[in-house]
Design a protein around this motif. Structure first.
Motif, PDB file in Angstrom:
ATOM      1  N   PHE A 325       0.829  -1.197   0.000  1.00 21.31           N
ATOM      2  CA  PHE A 325       0.000   0.000   0.000  1.00 21.31           C
ATOM      3  C   PHE A 325       0.866   1.251   0.000  1.00 21.31           C
ATOM      4  CE2 PHE A 325      -2.298  -3.475   2.046  1.00 21.31           C
ATOM      5  CZ  PHE A 325      -3.487  -3.473   1.333  1.00 21.31           C
ATOM      6  N   PRO A 326       0.341   2.404  -0.444  1.00 21.98           N
ATOM      7  CA  PRO A 326      -1.042   2.650  -0.866  1.00 21.98           C
ATOM      8  C   PRO A 326      -1.320   2.154  -2.281  1.00 21.98           C
ATOM      9  CG  PRO A 326       0.235   4.638  -1.136  1.00 21.98           C
ATOM     10  CD  PRO A 326       1.151   3.638  -0.488  1.00 21.98           C
ATOM     11  N   ILE A 327      -2.566   1.854  -2.541  1.00 24.99           N
ATOM     12  CA  ILE A 327      -3.005   1.411  -3.863  1.00 24.99           C
ATOM     13  C   ILE A 327      -3.735   2.566  -4.549  1.00 24.99           C
ATOM     14  CG2 ILE A 327      -4.632  -0.124  -5.046  1.00 24.99           C
ATOM     15  CD1 ILE A 327      -3.964  -2.243  -2.914  1.00 24.99           C
ATOM     16  N   ASP A 328      -3.373   2.831  -5.785  1.00 30.82           N
ATOM     17  CA  ASP A 328      -3.995   3.902  -6.565  1.00 30.82           C
ATOM     18  C   ASP A 328      -5.295   3.372  -7.186  1.00 30.82           C
ATOM     19  OD1 ASP A 328      -4.765   5.911  -8.305  1.00 30.82           O
ATOM     20  OD2 ASP A 328      -2.718   6.353  -8.960  1.00 30.82           O
ATOM     21  N   VAL A 329      -6.422   3.891  -6.730  1.00 33.54           N
ATOM     22  CA  VAL A 329      -7.706   3.369  -7.209  1.00 33.54           C
ATOM     23  C   VAL A 329      -7.954   3.695  -8.679  1.00 33.54           C
ATOM     24  CG1 VAL A 329      -8.804   3.402  -4.937  1.00 33.54           C
ATOM     25  CG2 VAL A 329      -8.940   5.422  -6.404  1.00 33.54           C
ATOM     26  N   GLY A 344     -15.784  -3.290  -0.699  1.00 32.32           N
ATOM     27  CA  GLY A 344     -16.437  -4.538  -1.056  1.00 32.32           C
ATOM     28  C   GLY A 344     -16.407  -4.702  -2.560  1.00 32.32           C
ATOM     29  N   MET A 345     -16.859  -5.848  -3.044  1.00 30.82           N
ATOM     30  CA  MET A 345     -16.799  -6.107  -4.481  1.00 30.82           C
ATOM     31  C   MET A 345     -17.721  -5.183  -5.267  1.00 30.82           C
ATOM     32  SD  MET A 345     -14.380  -8.167  -4.779  1.00 30.82           S
ATOM     33  CE  MET A 345     -14.504  -8.255  -6.573  1.00 30.82           C
ATOM     34  N   LYS A 346     -18.838  -4.761  -4.674  1.00 30.19           N
ATOM     35  CA  LYS A 346     -19.707  -3.820  -5.372  1.00 30.19           C
ATOM     36  C   LYS A 346     -18.987  -2.498  -5.602  1.00 30.19           C
ATOM     37  CE  LYS A 346     -24.262  -5.577  -3.994  1.00 30.19           C
ATOM     38  NZ  LYS A 346     -25.542  -5.267  -3.291  1.00 30.19           N
ATOM     39  N   SER A 347     -18.262  -2.032  -4.580  1.00 31.82           N
ATOM     40  CA  SER A 347     -17.496  -0.791  -4.726  1.00 31.82           C
ATOM     41  C   SER A 347     -16.386  -0.944  -5.747  1.00 31.82           C
ATOM     42  CB  SER A 347     -16.910  -0.375  -3.372  1.00 31.82           C
ATOM     43  OG  SER A 347     -17.923  -0.061  -2.442  1.00 31.82           O
ATOM     44  N   VAL A 348     -15.750  -2.110  -5.752  1.00 30.87           N
ATOM     45  CA  VAL A 348     -14.683  -2.374  -6.730  1.00 30.87           C
ATOM     46  C   VAL A 348     -15.222  -2.256  -8.153  1.00 30.87           C
ATOM     47  CG1 VAL A 348     -13.155  -4.168  -7.668  1.00 30.87           C
ATOM     48  CG2 VAL A 348     -13.279  -3.793  -5.192  1.00 30.87           C
ATOM     49  N   HIS A 349     -16.372  -2.867  -8.408  1.00 34.52           N
ATOM     50  CA  HIS A 349     -16.961  -2.815  -9.750  1.00 34.52           C
ATOM     51  C   HIS A 349     -17.373  -1.388 -10.119  1.00 34.52           C
ATOM     52  CE1 HIS A 349     -17.947  -7.310  -9.142  1.00 34.52           C
ATOM     53  NE2 HIS A 349     -16.877  -7.187  -9.887  1.00 34.52           N
ATOM     54  N   LYS A 350     -17.884  -0.634  -9.133  1.00 30.77           N
ATOM     55  CA  LYS A 350     -18.263   0.759  -9.394  1.00 30.77           C
ATOM     56  C   LYS A 350     -17.031   1.584  -9.766  1.00 30.77           C
ATOM     57  CE  LYS A 350     -22.295   0.946  -6.302  1.00 30.77           C
ATOM     58  NZ  LYS A 350     -22.816   1.541  -5.041  1.00 30.77           N
ATOM     59  N   ILE A 351     -15.934   1.349  -9.058  1.00 28.93           N
ATOM     60  CA  ILE A 351     -14.697   2.084  -9.330  1.00 28.93           C
ATOM     61  C   ILE A 351     -14.190   1.787 -10.735  1.00 28.93           C
ATOM     62  CG2 ILE A 351     -12.232   2.179  -8.730  1.00 28.93           C
ATOM     63  CD1 ILE A 351     -13.116   1.883  -5.777  1.00 28.93           C
ATOM     64  N   ILE A 352     -14.173   0.514 -11.101  1.00 30.59           N
ATOM     65  CA  ILE A 352     -13.679   0.127 -12.425  1.00 30.59           C
ATOM     66  C   ILE A 352     -14.535   0.745 -13.532  1.00 30.59           C
ATOM     67  CG2 ILE A 352     -13.373  -1.841 -13.985  1.00 30.59           C
ATOM     68  CD1 ILE A 352     -12.529  -3.479 -11.528  1.00 30.59           C
ATOM     69  N   GLN A 353     -15.845   0.792 -13.322  1.00 34.03           N
ATOM     70  CA  GLN A 353     -16.731   1.390 -14.319  1.00 34.03           C
ATOM     71  C   GLN A 353     -16.544   2.906 -14.386  1.00 34.03           C
ATOM     72  OE1 GLN A 353     -18.978   0.006 -16.542  1.00 34.03           O
ATOM     73  NE2 GLN A 353     -18.069  -1.958 -15.962  1.00 34.03           N
ATOM     74  N   ALA A 354     -16.522   3.543 -13.214  1.00 38.48           N
ATOM     75  CA  ALA A 354     -16.499   5.010 -13.170  1.00 38.48           C
ATOM     76  C   ALA A 354     -15.198   5.603 -13.679  1.00 38.48           C
ATOM     77  CB  ALA A 354     -16.772   5.476 -11.742  1.00 38.48           C
ATOM     78  N   GLN A 356     -13.430   4.874 -16.051  1.00 31.80           N
ATOM     79  CA  GLN A 356     -13.336   4.928 -17.509  1.00 31.80           C
ATOM     80  C   GLN A 356     -13.653   6.333 -18.022  1.00 31.80           C
ATOM     81  OE1 GLN A 356     -15.181   1.526 -19.712  1.00 31.80           O
ATOM     82  NE2 GLN A 356     -15.769   0.805 -17.676  1.00 31.80           N
ATOM     83  N   PHE A 357     -14.360   7.100 -17.211  1.00 32.15           N
ATOM     84  CA  PHE A 357     -14.832   8.406 -17.659  1.00 32.15           C
ATOM     85  C   PHE A 357     -14.097   9.581 -17.013  1.00 32.15           C
ATOM     86  CE2 PHE A 357     -18.279   5.293 -17.770  1.00 32.15           C
ATOM     87  CZ  PHE A 357     -18.606   5.328 -19.132  1.00 32.15           C
ATOM     88  N   ARG A 358     -13.514   9.338 -15.829  1.00 33.47           N
ATOM     89  CA  ARG A 358     -12.754  10.408 -15.188  1.00 33.47           C
ATOM     90  C   ARG A 358     -11.949   9.828 -14.039  1.00 33.47           C
ATOM     91  NH1 ARG A 358     -15.408  14.893 -11.959  1.00 33.47           N
ATOM     92  NH2 ARG A 358     -13.280  14.868 -11.192  1.00 33.47           N
ATOM     93  N   LYS A 359     -10.969  10.608 -13.578  1.00 25.43           N
ATOM     94  CA  LYS A 359     -10.215  10.183 -12.413  1.00 25.43           C
ATOM     95  C   LYS A 359     -11.073  10.384 -11.172  1.00 25.43           C
ATOM     96  CE  LYS A 359      -5.463  10.754 -13.995  1.00 25.43           C
ATOM     97  NZ  LYS A 359      -4.138  11.383 -13.704  1.00 25.43           N
ATOM     98  N   LEU A 360     -10.980   9.421 -10.274  1.00 26.74           N
ATOM     99  CA  LEU A 360     -11.832   9.449  -9.084  1.00 26.74           C
ATOM    100  C   LEU A 360     -11.142  10.158  -7.931  1.00 26.74           C
ATOM    101  CD1 LEU A 360     -13.125   5.754  -9.208  1.00 26.74           C
ATOM    102  CD2 LEU A 360     -14.165   7.803 -10.211  1.00 26.74           C
ATOM    103  N   ASN A 361     -11.901  10.957  -7.216  1.00 30.14           N
ATOM    104  CA  ASN A 361     -11.368  11.625  -6.037  1.00 30.14           C
ATOM    105  C   ASN A 361     -12.073  11.129  -4.776  1.00 30.14           C
ATOM    106  OD1 ASN A 361     -13.863  13.023  -5.772  1.00 30.14           O
ATOM    107  ND2 ASN A 361     -13.143  14.632  -7.155  1.00 30.14           N
ATOM    108  N   TRP A 362     -11.723  11.757  -3.680  1.00 35.38           N
ATOM    109  CA  TRP A 362     -12.231  11.300  -2.385  1.00 35.38           C
ATOM    110  C   TRP A 362     -13.754  11.370  -2.318  1.00 35.38           C
ATOM    111  CZ3 TRP A 362      -8.800   8.768   0.145  1.00 35.38           C
ATOM    112  CH2 TRP A 362      -9.015   8.403   1.470  1.00 35.38           C
ATOM    113  N   GLU A 363     -14.330  12.417  -2.858  1.00 32.28           N
ATOM    114  CA  GLU A 363     -15.778  12.596  -2.819  1.00 32.28           C
ATOM    115  C   GLU A 363     -16.492  11.521  -3.628  1.00 32.28           C
ATOM    116  OE1 GLU A 363     -19.237  14.050  -1.439  1.00 32.28           O
ATOM    117  OE2 GLU A 363     -17.230  14.697  -0.834  1.00 32.28           O
TER     118      GLU A 363
END
Length: 420
Positions: A325-329, A344-354, A356-363
């Motif tokens: 760690f740390p792991i870059d989401v 959880g796995m649901k959050s993992v799948h949401k991250i992988i999908q999201a 694709q369209f932009r970099k994810l931040n804390w919010e």
């Protein structure tokens, strides 16, 4: 037989069945046809909740609590001084149908003590399921407990009428079984499991060619082991589970904490129940193995033979392996994302999908439901620096536990104030 006697039997044999926990959700797709009754499609079975929030139930009883064996850990052991009873085949059929028509149950879980012989007992379990299917046209869920040592012929027939079959291996290790149930042989547990696995494989193969191939145990098979009766470590328990998952392709392994029922010098003393938290940690580890890509040796090994009861096993692994760690989401693959505590796995799948369209931040992560009170110490994203700040594993564990405790106390405080 009188109504009062049937009620007495039901009370005795339903109470004796409560120690068997391996009777949950099915995954069966047996549909109601030809104006029959019941339908096992799309729902779980037992006193639990389905994915859509429905609570479902089943008639959970023993055919009999008479038993020819004297296993030290079992309430129905032949030397135990308890009330004994036995249902006739037709009585179980009538109870199931009558309870179903009154909307009390949605299926049947039927187990039994072993009386006379394994085959004699298994014949009667199969006869109940067969009568329900063929004579009553019952299409509800049926889970039969397979009897160790039953013949291949009976196991094949059982799978044609039951949705799920299960053989409880009872004790995690061969040595423990020999100590506490010397009359039993480990191979007697494996033989019916092997037969069911082979029949399921054959059914799946034939179904691809012949669509009308009769269903065989469509919900698969499961097993259960007693935890804490024979002193095995969590490492030994999970290696046993891993073996059965890979060798027999089981749907589930269930863990039942030992509850002292009578004195025996080979067993833990009365009043030393296995804590439910240990059961919970074992289930969490089981989940990590089946759905998160963890291997047993990563969570439990010679240096860590028992699970930490203070933290969940994924967090425990992370605290011992901070070098990952740390792991870059925004860059990590699915396997590494799944190893971040709080994801959880649901959050993992949401991250992988999201992403694709932009970099994810804390919010963004917060809105996805990520448990930030833990995850923030193990990941980086597009808007915040790494939180750990060179803390050691024990230091980080202390902080996380302190924050969790404070949050818990904050939730409880309004209720506590009412009594001050």
């Amino acid at each position: 037989m009188s109504f009062e006697r049937t009620q007495e039997k039901l009370k005795i044999l339903a109470d004796a069945a409560k120690y068997d926990v391996s009777c949950s959700s099915s995954g069966s797709n047996r549909k109601n046809t030809n104006k029959g009754i019941g339908d096992a499609t799309g729902m779980g079975i037992c006193h639990s909740y389905t994915e859509d929030g429905r609570c479902v139930s089943l008639l959970k009883i023993l055919l009999t609590n008479h038993c020819i064996f004297d296993c030290a850990y079992c309430v129905t052991r032949k030397s135990n001084d308890i009330k004994r009873a036995a249902f006739k085949v037709q009585e179980v059929v009538d109870l199931t149908i009558n309870f179903y028509r009154r909307n009390y149950i949605e299926g049947l879980f039927l187990s039994s003590g072993i009386f006379k012989s394994a085959d004699y007992t298994m014949e009667r379990l199969v006869a109940v399921a067969k009568k329900l299917r063929l004579e009553e046209n019952f299409n509800g869920y049926i889970h039969l407990k397979s009897i160790p040592g039953a013949s291949d012929e009976l196991m094949k027939e059982a799978g044609l009428y039951a949705d799920r079959l299960s053989v409880n291996i009872e004790i995690p290790t061969k040595e423990g079984l020999k100590l506490l149930a010397p009359e039993k042989n480990r191979e007697d547990f494996l033989k019916p499991m092997r037969k069911v696995q082979n029949e399921i494989t054959q059914y799946q193969s034939e179904k691809k060619i012949i669509k009308s191939t009769p269903k065989y145990a469509p919900a698969g098979q499961s097993t259960q082991m007693i935890i804490g009766a024979s002193g095995e470590s969590d490492q030994q328990i999970m290696w046993t589970s891993n073996y059965f998952y890979k060798k027999f392709n089981l749907k589930r392994v269930y863990y039942s904490g030992y509850i002292p029922i009578s004195y025996d010098h080979r067993l833990p003393q009365l009043g030393t129940d296995v804590p439910m938290l240990r059961e919970n940690r074992l289930y969490q580890t089981d989940w990590l193995m089946r759905f998160y890509g963890f291997e047993v040796h990563e969570i439990l090994n010679n240096d860590h033979q028992n699970l930490d009861l203070e933290v969940d096993p994924k967090l425990g692994w992370a605290l011992r392996n901070l070098q990952h760690f740390p792991i870059d989401v925004n860059k990590a693959d699915k396997l590494m994302l799944a190893r971040i505590p709080g994801l959880g796995m649901k959050s993992v799948h949401k991250i992988i999908q999201a992403r694709q369209f932009r970099k994810l931040n804390w919010e963004h992560l917060k809105r996805m439901g990520v448990a930030l009170n833990r995850a923030k110490y193990f990941l980086v994203c597009d808007s915040r620096d790494f939180e750990r700040r060179d803390l050691t594993g024990p230091q980080l564990k202390s902080i996380i536990l302190q924050n969790s405790t404070s949050k818990y106390q904050k939730i409880l405080s309004p209720q506590l104030n009412l009594f001050e």
